[in-house]
Design a protein around this motif. Sequence first.
Motif, mmCIF file in Angstrom:
data_model
loop_
_atom_site.group_PDB
_atom_site.id
_atom_site.type_symbol
_atom_site.label_atom_id
_atom_site.label_comp_id
_atom_site.label_asym_id
_atom_site.label_seq_id
_atom_site.Cartn_x
_atom_site.Cartn_y
_atom_site.Cartn_z
ATOM 1 N N ASP A 270 0.897 -1.163 0.000
ATOM 2 C CA ASP A 270 0.000 0.000 0.000
ATOM 3 C C ASP A 270 0.936 1.214 0.000
ATOM 4 O O ASP A 270 1.764 1.346 0.894
ATOM 5 N N ASP A 271 0.827 2.065 -1.014
ATOM 6 C CA ASP A 271 1.770 3.183 -1.126
ATOM 7 C C ASP A 271 1.448 4.345 -0.205
ATOM 8 O O ASP A 271 2.223 5.288 -0.093
ATOM 9 N N GLY A 272 0.269 4.326 0.436
ATOM 10 C CA GLY A 272 -0.050 5.352 1.424
ATOM 11 C C GLY A 272 -0.148 6.742 0.824
ATOM 12 O O GLY A 272 -0.786 6.954 -0.209
ATOM 13 N N ARG A 273 0.521 7.676 1.449
ATOM 14 C CA ARG A 273 0.418 9.099 1.114
ATOM 15 C C ARG A 273 0.769 9.393 -0.359
ATOM 16 O O ARG A 273 0.264 10.348 -0.941
ATOM 17 N N LEU A 274 1.621 8.575 -0.952
ATOM 18 C CA LEU A 274 2.025 8.778 -2.356
ATOM 19 C C LEU A 274 0.813 8.914 -3.274
ATOM 20 O O LEU A 274 0.780 9.759 -4.173
ATOM 21 N N ALA A 275 -0.209 8.096 -3.044
ATOM 22 C CA ALA A 275 -1.388 8.100 -3.925
ATOM 23 C C ALA A 275 -2.139 9.431 -3.850
ATOM 24 O O ALA A 275 -2.891 9.776 -4.754
#
Length: 365
Positions: A270-275
């Motif tokens: 899960d890329d988290g904040r990147l998205a």
Amino acid sequence: MSARIAAAAVLLTAFVLIAAGCVVGPSRTALERDNPVRPLTAPPLGMEEFFAEAPQQPDPARARLGRWLFYDARLSADGTVSCATCHRPDHAFSEPLAVSVGVGGRTGRRKAMSIVNLAARTTLVDTPELERSHAFFWDGRVVGLDAQVLRPLADPTEMAMQLPAAVARLDGIRGYRQYFRDAFGTATISPDRVGAAIADYVRTLRSGGSAYDRWAAGDASAMSVAAQRGSDIFFFRGNCASCHAGFNFSDGRYSNLGIGWDAAAGTFRDDGRLAVTGNPADRGRFKTPALRDVTRHAPYMHDGSLATLRDVVAFYGRGGTPNPWRTQRLRPLGLTAQDIDDLIAFLEALDSDRVADVAPRVFPQ
Ligand code: HEC
Ligand code: HEC
């Protein structure tokens, strides 16, 4: 003969009463006894300054309406899921599952976090930007609580109910009209009003008055000696408070600790904040969770991958999980067995003295 008539009359009366009960539902008295308009009380010990900064105080009539809506499964597509399915009162409004299960047993991909103490967010003095301090979800993708609370309704893995359908469903429940009128002046039901009522209920959920708060207020015996030693690790030696800062133990920032890193694939699950930002530096970053009531949040982290507080402390003791984007602020801590016990004792001392609320028993029909 007359006895028969009397018996028939009794039966008929009973039938009429039952039929009326089906249509009208519980009386206003019964509803309002179970879910009264509750005047806003003083904030719990240790949280006075935190709540003084709240941009908006909950309106008691809206919060009462929101309390019903929060626990009402009729707001989900198949009538089985309410907000409280995943945000359970006895788990500090989080849930004891790694990832949430919504309508039709569909699973989400993240852990439902605790939603107490959202009325105010920790704002660092040097960065007053609303954007950061009022962003919601593990990746901060929604700003503003009123907008936030409507998201789960439409989310296909949560309540799977588009807003117009939710409004139509509520419109069909006559008993709700009076309470929309009490809260907003007219009986009109709209997505904005549903959001405002639920958000005001969420604003009433507060946690404080923990052993730590009593200790910090000067009661030297409120916290065990082990927890006091643990506080030293938390605030100084272990540097936990550099991220878990302020009255609610969150700086509202995003960090990469390596949770969810798949070393073999060289990617995050899960890329988290990147998205949200598209900024490569945000890969694998998640929002610092608040730590009040933390014993009731298990399992821990955005993916629920750490089962116990002991696992969490061991994870930090190792300096997190190495990956190319890990924060510089983690390093192996060299904790002894006693340090580990002490740090856990401190985290346990952050539990509030009471559960923030319980579910109402009767609902408008
Ligand atoms: C099926 C489970 C489920 C249901 C139902 C659900 N939530 Fe959540 N909630 C979650 C999960 C999972 C997250 C974290 C999602 C993410 O970060 O992407 C979350 C996050 C939140 C947050 C953000 C908290 C923060 O600190 O950022 C709020 C507020 C919230 N939910 C309120 C609600 C309300 C109000 C309802 C009902 C209208 C609701 N939720 C229904 C699972 C659920
Ligand atoms: C660099 C910032 C940072 C530091 C330093 C830090 N944390 Fe965290 N903490 C976070 C973030 C971010 C998460 C969520 C990570 C995720 O889910 O990917 C988290 C999660 C947690 C959780 C899980 C809470 C929950 O509800 O799931 C606990 C407990 C915790 N930290 C305790 C500590 C302790 C104890 C220390 C010191 C040894 C510490 N943290 C140091 C940022 C930090």
